[in-house]
Design a protein around this motif. Structure first.
Motif, PDB file in Angstrom:
ATOM      1  N   ILE A  68      44.966  26.788  47.627  1.00 50.92           N
ATOM      2  CA  ILE A  68      46.594  27.108  48.043  1.00 50.92           C
ATOM      3  C   ILE A  68      45.910  26.658  50.183  1.00 50.92           C
ATOM      4  CG2 ILE A  68      47.553  29.566  50.016  1.00 50.92           C
ATOM      5  CD1 ILE A  68      46.708  31.167  47.231  1.00 50.92           C
ATOM      6  N   ALA A  69      45.257  26.080  50.454  1.00 50.28           N
ATOM      7  CA  ALA A  69      44.818  25.782  51.682  1.00 50.28           C
ATOM      8  C   ALA A  69      45.443  24.450  51.665  1.00 50.28           C
ATOM      9  CB  ALA A  69      43.356  25.998  52.049  1.00 50.28           C
ATOM     10  N   GLN A  70      45.273  23.742  50.276  1.00 50.06           N
ATOM     11  CA  GLN A  70      45.741  22.085  50.454  1.00 50.06           C
ATOM     12  C   GLN A  70      46.906  22.074  49.929  1.00 50.06           C
ATOM     13  OE1 GLN A  70      43.040  20.011  46.842  1.00 50.06           O
ATOM     14  NE2 GLN A  70      40.877  20.933  48.977  1.00 50.06           N
ATOM     15  N   GLY A  71      47.357  22.902  49.804  1.00 47.03           N
ATOM     16  CA  GLY A  71      49.342  23.041  48.938  1.00 47.03           C
ATOM     17  C   GLY A  71      49.322  23.161  47.735  1.00 47.03           C
ATOM     18  N   ASN A  72      48.181  23.477  47.107  1.00 47.59           N
ATOM     19  CA  ASN A  72      48.224  22.906  46.013  1.00 47.59           C
ATOM     20  C   ASN A  72      48.911  24.478  44.828  1.00 47.59           C
ATOM     21  OD1 ASN A  72      48.061  22.474  43.121  1.00 47.59           O
ATOM     22  ND2 ASN A  72      45.853  22.819  42.944  1.00 47.59           N
ATOM     23  N   GLY A  73      50.104  24.335  44.521  1.00 48.85           N
ATOM     24  CA  GLY A  73      50.944  25.862  44.000  1.00 48.85           C
ATOM     25  C   GLY A  73      50.791  26.411  42.731  1.00 48.85           C
ATOM     26  N   GLY A  74      50.729  27.643  42.632  1.00 51.95           N
ATOM     27  CA  GLY A  74      50.612  28.829  41.991  1.00 51.95           C
ATOM     28  C   GLY A  74      49.364  28.859  41.865  1.00 51.95           C
ATOM     29  N   GLY A  75      48.655  28.832  43.246  1.00 52.50           N
ATOM     30  CA  GLY A  75      47.058  29.483  43.031  1.00 52.50           C
ATOM     31  C   GLY A  75      47.179  31.095  43.344  1.00 52.50           C
ATOM     32  N   GLY A  76      48.213  31.461  43.872  1.00 60.59           N
ATOM     33  CA  GLY A  76      48.670  32.828  44.009  1.00 60.59           C
ATOM     34  C   GLY A  76      48.693  33.541  42.865  1.00 60.59           C
ATOM     35  N   LEU A  77      49.080  33.674  41.821  1.00 60.03           N
ATOM     36  CA  LEU A  77      48.217  34.465  40.300  1.00 60.03           C
ATOM     37  C   LEU A  77      47.060  34.683  39.782  1.00 60.03           C
ATOM     38  CD1 LEU A  77      49.951  35.720  37.786  1.00 60.03           C
ATOM     39  CD2 LEU A  77      50.024  33.744  37.115  1.00 60.03           C
ATOM     40  N   PRO A  78      46.633  33.245  40.181  1.00 57.96           N
ATOM     41  CA  PRO A  78      44.505  33.513  39.829  1.00 57.96           C
ATOM     42  C   PRO A  78      44.373  34.167  41.344  1.00 57.96           C
ATOM     43  CG  PRO A  78      45.950  30.729  39.441  1.00 57.96           C
ATOM     44  CD  PRO A  78      46.513  32.070  40.187  1.00 57.96           C
ATOM     45  N   LEU A  79      44.636  34.245  42.149  1.00 53.12           N
ATOM     46  CA  LEU A  79      43.867  34.622  43.261  1.00 53.12           C
ATOM     47  C   LEU A  79      44.203  36.182  43.178  1.00 53.12           C
ATOM     48  CD1 LEU A  79      42.730  35.018  46.168  1.00 53.12           C
ATOM     49  CD2 LEU A  79      44.552  35.098  46.919  1.00 53.12           C
ATOM     50  N   PHE A  80      44.905  37.076  42.702  1.00 53.74           N
ATOM     51  CA  PHE A  80      45.512  37.910  43.106  1.00 53.74           C
ATOM     52  C   PHE A  80      44.697  38.858  41.031  1.00 53.74           C
ATOM     53  CE2 PHE A  80      49.288  37.140  45.166  1.00 53.74           C
ATOM     54  CZ  PHE A  80      49.205  37.669  47.134  1.00 53.74           C
ATOM     55  N   GLY A  81      44.969  38.311  40.220  1.00 53.50           N
ATOM     56  CA  GLY A  81      43.642  38.514  39.306  1.00 53.50           C
ATOM     57  C   GLY A  81      42.323  38.744  39.563  1.00 53.50           C
ATOM     58  N   ALA A  82      41.930  37.564  40.469  1.00 55.10           N
ATOM     59  CA  ALA A  82      40.435  37.210  40.262  1.00 55.10           C
ATOM     60  C   ALA A  82      40.145  38.747  41.401  1.00 55.10           C
ATOM     61  CB  ALA A  82      39.755  36.249  41.118  1.00 55.10           C
ATOM     62  N   ILE A  83      41.007  38.278  42.021  1.00 51.65           N
ATOM     63  CA  ILE A  83      40.964  40.257  42.738  1.00 51.65           C
ATOM     64  C   ILE A  83      40.479  40.995  42.346  1.00 51.65           C
ATOM     65  CG2 ILE A  83      41.160  41.413  45.412  1.00 51.65           C
ATOM     66  CD1 ILE A  83      42.524  38.724  46.278  1.00 51.65           C
ATOM     67  N   ALA A  84      41.404  41.692  41.330  1.00 53.47           N
ATOM     68  CA  ALA A  84      41.433  42.309  40.835  1.00 53.47           C
ATOM     69  C   ALA A  84      40.276  42.460  39.488  1.00 53.47           C
ATOM     70  CB  ALA A  84      43.011  42.360  39.651  1.00 53.47           C
ATOM     71  N   VAL A  85      40.043  41.245  38.969  1.00 55.35           N
ATOM     72  CA  VAL A  85      38.924  41.802  37.572  1.00 55.35           C
ATOM     73  C   VAL A  85      37.681  42.039  38.696  1.00 55.35           C
ATOM     74  CG1 VAL A  85      37.645  40.206  37.019  1.00 55.35           C
ATOM     75  CG2 VAL A  85      39.514  40.010  36.643  1.00 55.35           C
ATOM     76  N   VAL A  86      37.663  41.526  40.297  1.00 55.14           N
ATOM     77  CA  VAL A  86      35.973  42.162  40.891  1.00 55.14           C
ATOM     78  C   VAL A  86      36.455  43.199  41.397  1.00 55.14           C
ATOM     79  CG1 VAL A  86      35.610  41.462  43.314  1.00 55.14           C
ATOM     80  CG2 VAL A  86      36.103  39.691  41.678  1.00 55.14           C
ATOM     81  N   ALA A  87      37.707  43.731  41.489  1.00 57.87           N
ATOM     82  CA  ALA A  87      37.585  45.133  41.866  1.00 57.87           C
ATOM     83  C   ALA A  87      37.889  46.679  40.762  1.00 57.87           C
ATOM     84  CB  ALA A  87      39.086  45.694  42.656  1.00 57.87           C
ATOM     85  N   LEU A  88      38.031  46.174  39.821  1.00 61.94           N
ATOM     86  CA  LEU A  88      38.353  46.865  38.421  1.00 61.94           C
ATOM     87  C   LEU A  88      36.698  46.188  38.060  1.00 61.94           C
ATOM     88  CD1 LEU A  88      41.691  46.036  36.648  1.00 61.94           C
ATOM     89  CD2 LEU A  88      40.367  47.847  37.957  1.00 61.94           C
ATOM     90  N   LEU A  89      36.311  45.358  38.224  1.00 64.89           N
ATOM     91  CA  LEU A  89      34.664  45.381  37.341  1.00 64.89           C
ATOM     92  C   LEU A  89      33.757  45.621  38.371  1.00 64.89           C
ATOM     93  CD1 LEU A  89      34.143  42.090  35.083  1.00 64.89           C
ATOM     94  CD2 LEU A  89      34.812  44.320  34.632  1.00 64.89           C
ATOM     95  N   SER A  90      34.015  46.344  39.365  1.00 63.39           N
ATOM     96  CA  SER A  90      32.796  46.469  40.388  1.00 63.39           C
ATOM     97  C   SER A  90      32.761  48.024  40.470  1.00 63.39           C
ATOM     98  CB  SER A  90      33.431  46.137  42.215  1.00 63.39           C
ATOM     99  OG  SER A  90      33.267  45.257  42.021  1.00 63.39           O
ATOM    100  N   GLN A  91      34.335  49.071  39.882  1.00 63.15           N
ATOM    101  CA  GLN A  91      33.335  50.399  40.179  1.00 63.15           C
ATOM    102  C   GLN A  91      32.606  50.878  39.043  1.00 63.15           C
ATOM    103  OE1 GLN A  91      37.691  52.005  38.575  1.00 63.15           O
ATOM    104  NE2 GLN A  91      38.755  50.823  40.158  1.00 63.15           N
ATOM    105  N   SER A  92      32.140  52.358  39.575  1.00 67.31           N
ATOM    106  CA  SER A  92      30.808  52.399  38.288  1.00 67.31           C
ATOM    107  C   SER A  92      30.983  52.767  37.321  1.00 67.31           C
ATOM    108  CB  SER A  92      31.194  54.381  39.176  1.00 67.31           C
ATOM    109  OG  SER A  92      31.804  54.955  39.662  1.00 67.31           O
TER     110      SER A  92
END
Length: 110
Positions: A68-92
């Motif tokens: 995203i910082a380099q202006g490469n489009g399409g980085g938002g969807l994987p960013l939000f998906g990866a955040i969701a993976v970390v949040a969900l798999l970090s739960q007890s």
């Protein structure tokens, strides 16, 4: 599902902007592809699969932010998906599920 959407985005991006830009988009989402392959081990894998998924998703967050910082489009969807993976798999509850006893294994105490 996220990987399929990103693959579609790579194809559309490549058709509109060229192969080099599509390659950059593909590389930005590299850890997402690894997570997709690792997800097939969720049913039988242990806690190591969960930890590896959290690590890969964390690296994917860094790759997406860099894209995203380099202006490469399409980085938002994987960013939000990866955040969701970390949040969900970090739960007890996720940790308990990955640490559960597996069928067909040796009973406790043997």
């Amino acid at each position: 599902m996220m990987t399929g959407l990103v693959l579609l985005a790579v194809v559309v991006w490549g058709a509109g902007f060229g192969a080099e830009d599509a390659g950059r988009l593909f590389a930005t989402n590299l850890m997402g592809w690894a997570l997709f392959v690792l997800s097939f081990r969720y049913g039988t894998g242990g806690n190591g699969v969960r930890v590896a998924s959290i690590v890969l998703a964390s690296v994917q967050i860094a790759f997406s932010l860099g894209g995203i910082a380099q202006g490469n489009g399409g980085g938002g969807l994987p960013l939000f998906g990866a955040i969701a993976v970390v949040a969900l798999l970090s739960q007890s509850a996720a940790a308990q599920w990955f640490k559960r006893p597996r069928a067909g294994g040796l009973p406790y105490g043997q």
